[in-house]
Design a protein around this motif. Structure first.
Motif, PDB file in Angstrom:
ATOM      1  N   GLN A   1       0.827  -1.201   0.000  1.00 20.55           N
ATOM      2  CA  GLN A   1       0.000   0.000   0.000  1.00 20.55           C
ATOM      3  C   GLN A   1       0.864   1.255   0.000  1.00 20.55           C
ATOM      4  N   GLN A   2       1.978   1.205   0.672  1.00 15.29           N
ATOM      5  CA  GLN A   2       2.915   2.321   0.670  1.00 15.29           C
ATOM      6  C   GLN A   2       3.421   2.587  -0.749  1.00 15.29           C
TER       7      GLN A   2
ATOM      8  N   ASP B   1       0.542   4.075  -2.793  1.00 16.16           N
ATOM      9  CA  ASP B   1       0.366   5.495  -2.465  1.00 16.16           C
ATOM     10  C   ASP B   1       1.357   6.349  -3.242  1.00 16.16           C
TER      11      ASP B   1
ATOM     12  N   HIS C   1      -9.226  13.516  -2.539  1.00 18.05           N
ATOM     13  CA  HIS C   1      -8.233  12.598  -3.105  1.00 18.05           C
ATOM     14  C   HIS C   1      -7.947  12.986  -4.564  1.00 18.05           C
TER      15      HIS C   1
END
Length: 213
Positions: free
Chosen positions: A16-17, A20, A104
């Protein structure tokens, strides 16, 4: 003090990092200009690790599009008020959409700008998101037509087209709502409701516009 090994980060968290970092990079540099080096540096990992987890730039971008699409649909569904009239459900869903895209902007840029301009398989992922939103709106309009005791044939003739038109308008307005000086999510939702639902009300009352010739 300095001799111990750092705690290993779980794969799902690390992935997920990376996603992102990839979403931010793709949104701001564009798919073709973004490099795996850029993404790895922003994520704070090595480029080989990005390839190990996500295989290729194309697969990484696909994973970004899929994740952002799922998050957007989930946000809209979570925002919808239940057990209220269809117009109120649609209103709350639109507010949820505009709130999410404004909060977002990188994710929305990946979905609305980058994915659409890069062809398959990315376009297919965005189409799946749109189909889910259209299905949701179609259900709301269908419920509204039943509440209004509308002609049963109305659903077959009109509902699908109206749902596609409304979702398309919402996607375009999301860019406006997220721009500097643009409207708030509430204002954008109100504008679209005034444009779309007022006209839909006439249709439900069988008061249709017809060309003169």
């Amino acid at each position: 003090m300095g001799g111990g090994r750092s705690k290993r980060m779980p794969r799902a968290v690390r992935e997920q990092q990376m996603l992102d970092a990839a979403v931010r990079t793709f949104a701001r540099r564009g798919y073709r200009a973004a490099s795996m080096d850029d993404i790895a540096e922003l994520a704070g990992v090595s480029k080989p690790l990005v390839y190990l987890y996500l295989n290729s730039k194309e697969e990484l971008f696909t994973a970004c599009v899929r994740r952002e699409a799922e998050a957007l649909v989930a946000a809209v569904r979570a925002a919808v008020e239940r057990d209220v009239p269809a117009d109120r459900q649609l209103w709350s869903g639109l507010r949820g959409l505009f709130t999410y895209t404004a909060e977002h902007p990188d994710g929305w840029a990946v979905l609305h700008s980058q994915a659409r301009s890069q062809g398959e398989p990315f376009v297919r992922e965005v189409a799946a998101m749109r189909a889910e939103l259209v299905s949701f709106v179609e259900q709301l309009i269908g419920e509204a037509s039943k509440e209004a005791d509308c002609d049963p044939e109305f659903a077959d003739r009109e509902v699908a087209g109206l749902a596609y038109a409304l979702v398309g308008a919402a996607e375009s307005m999301a860019d406006w709502a997220g721009s500097p000086g643009g409207p708030t999510a509430k204002e954008a939702a109100a504008t679209l409701m005034n444009f779309a639902w007022a006209g839909l009300g006439n249709l439900l009352r069988d008061q249709k516009w017809q060309p003169s010739a």
